[in-house]
Design an enzyme around this catalytic site. Structure first.
Site, PDB file in Angstrom:
ATOM      1  N   ARG A  88       0.819  -1.218   0.000  1.00 19.25           N
ATOM      2  CA  ARG A  88       0.000   0.000   0.000  1.00 19.25           C
ATOM      3  C   ARG A  88       0.850   1.265   0.000  1.00 19.25           C
ATOM      4  O   ARG A  88       0.541   2.232  -0.706  1.00 19.25           O
ATOM      5  CB  ARG A  88      -0.944  -0.008   1.213  1.00 19.25           C
ATOM      6  CG  ARG A  88      -1.813   1.248   1.368  1.00 19.25           C
ATOM      7  CD  ARG A  88      -2.464   1.712   0.094  1.00 19.25           C
ATOM      8  NE  ARG A  88      -3.201   0.660  -0.588  1.00 19.25           N
ATOM      9  CZ  ARG A  88      -3.661   0.753  -1.819  1.00 19.25           C
ATOM     10  NH1 ARG A  88      -3.425   1.852  -2.538  1.00 19.25           N
ATOM     11  NH2 ARG A  88      -4.331  -0.244  -2.369  1.00 19.25           N
ATOM     12  N   LYS A 125       4.261  24.965  -2.635  1.00 24.18           N
ATOM     13  CA  LYS A 125       2.975  24.459  -2.154  1.00 24.18           C
ATOM     14  C   LYS A 125       2.960  22.938  -2.274  1.00 24.18           C
ATOM     15  O   LYS A 125       2.256  22.355  -3.105  1.00 24.18           O
ATOM     16  CB  LYS A 125       1.829  25.100  -2.932  1.00 24.18           C
ATOM     17  CG  LYS A 125       1.707  26.597  -2.661  1.00 24.18           C
ATOM     18  CD  LYS A 125       0.553  27.216  -3.440  1.00 24.18           C
ATOM     19  CE  LYS A 125       0.445  28.707  -3.138  1.00 24.18           C
ATOM     20  NZ  LYS A 125      -0.639  29.365  -3.902  1.00 24.18           N
ATOM     21  N   GLU A 186       8.372  39.590  -5.807  1.00 20.88           N
ATOM     22  CA  GLU A 186       6.966  39.420  -6.187  1.00 20.88           C
ATOM     23  C   GLU A 186       6.363  40.793  -6.474  1.00 20.88           C
ATOM     24  O   GLU A 186       6.445  41.692  -5.639  1.00 20.88           O
ATOM     25  CB  GLU A 186       6.237  38.734  -5.030  1.00 20.88           C
ATOM     26  CG  GLU A 186       4.801  38.380  -5.293  1.00 20.88           C
ATOM     27  CD  GLU A 186       4.199  37.695  -4.081  1.00 20.88           C
ATOM     28  OE1 GLU A 186       3.508  38.386  -3.288  1.00 20.88           O
ATOM     29  OE2 GLU A 186       4.420  36.484  -3.908  1.00 20.88           O
ATOM     30  N   ASP A 207       2.517  38.370  -9.844  1.00 19.11           N
ATOM     31  CA  ASP A 207       1.667  37.488  -9.049  1.00 19.11           C
ATOM     32  C   ASP A 207       0.201  37.886  -9.128  1.00 19.11           C
ATOM     33  O   ASP A 207      -0.158  39.054  -8.897  1.00 19.11           O
ATOM     34  CB  ASP A 207       2.132  37.517  -7.590  1.00 19.11           C
ATOM     35  CG  ASP A 207       1.481  36.437  -6.752  1.00 19.11           C
ATOM     36  OD1 ASP A 207       1.369  35.301  -7.227  1.00 19.11           O
ATOM     37  OD2 ASP A 207       1.090  36.739  -5.602  1.00 19.11           O
TER      38      ASP A 207
END
Length: 268
Positions: A88, A125, A186, A207
């Site tokens: 698994r 992320k 940014e 951004d």
């Protein structure tokens, strides 16, 4: 980046303290089989899980290879109990990584259909504890990892700018960074991007701007300053951003929203 401690943690999470289910005697063979088409990734991690358990495991293809339903991507041989205990975890890791590689390949293909020079990159992320697996999967799909950690590049984000201002932030971090470390800023508007470049940014990230505003920002940057578009970009909107002239399109979507690729593990 895959350590023994990580594998032990994965197995402990799944096996628990009293595994009766897998008390199966004897030796067996097994194979990891694709149930849908995609791009393979995470096979080295799956092999490492079986290796830890003393099961002989061999990937039959390399990460980054395209696969079709019923393709065998991994074969194992060993004690039935250990094969079943690793099953698994190996399936989950390979499925997760292959899902990321598959959507990354789709993203790269869509971007290159518009501009074959633009890079498609991941972001930070990622799932805690799985960044190495996920970033390698992005590479398997033809994408760019972007920075692996905060140490890989200085990125001046909105909160840094709120605290220090663009010019002070770039100057402060430039003094503290290695000569080999790039600084990215940014920007929330084309004009802000131009200010960042003037302050000494190596890369400007536009951004959460629509494509037409990103294109305006790219035009304002001097030669030698790289441009990046980021923020909520999906497979559907990616071609529009690739057409803006940016050097890089980064997508958190690659790692936080890619569906797992379906695999089946079969013994005997």
């Amino acid at each position: 980046m895959l350590t023994t401690e990580t594998i032990e943690r994965w197995l402990a999470e799944d096996v628990g303290h009293h595994d009766v289910t897998n008390h199966v005697p004897g030796e067996t063979t097994g194979r990891l089989v694709a149930r849908e088409s995609g791009v393979a990734a995470g096979l080295d991690a799956a092999v490492a899980v079986f290796d830890y358990l003393g099961v002989e495991a061999t990937a039959t293809i390399e990460d980054g290879a395209r696969i079709e339903p019923d393709d065998v991507v991994l074969r194992v041989e060993g004690a039935a109990q250990d094969v079943l205990r690793g099953e698994r975890v190996a399936v989950n890791v390979a499925g997760h990584a292959s899902g990321i590689a598959t959507v990354t390949r789709t993203a790269v293909d869509r971007a290159h259909a518009v501009d074959d020079s633009v890079r498609v990159a991941a972001t930070r992320k990622t799932t805690p504890g799985l960044r190495g697996i996920e970033k390698r999967a992005v590479v398997a799909g033809g994408g760019d990892t972007h920075r692996l950690t905060l140490s890989g590049m200085v990125m001046v984000k909105d909160n840094h700018i709120a605290e220090l201002g663009i010019e002070e932030a770039v100057s402060r971090f430039r003094e503290r960074a290695s000569f080999a470390t790039k600084i990215e800023v940014e920007a929330e508007s084309p004009e802000m991007g131009a200010r960042a470049a003037e302050a000494g940014a190596d890369i400007v990230m536009f951004d959460n701007l629509p494509p037409e505003r990103v294109a305006e920002g790219v035009e304002l940057l001097p030669e030698g300053v790289l441009s990046e578009a980021s923020g909520g970009i999906t497979l559907d909107t990616l071609p529009d951003y690739a057409a803006t002239g940016v050097d890089v399109v980064s997508m958190g979507w690659l790692t936080h929203s890619a569906p797992s690729l379906d695999f089946s593990f079969r013994t005997g």
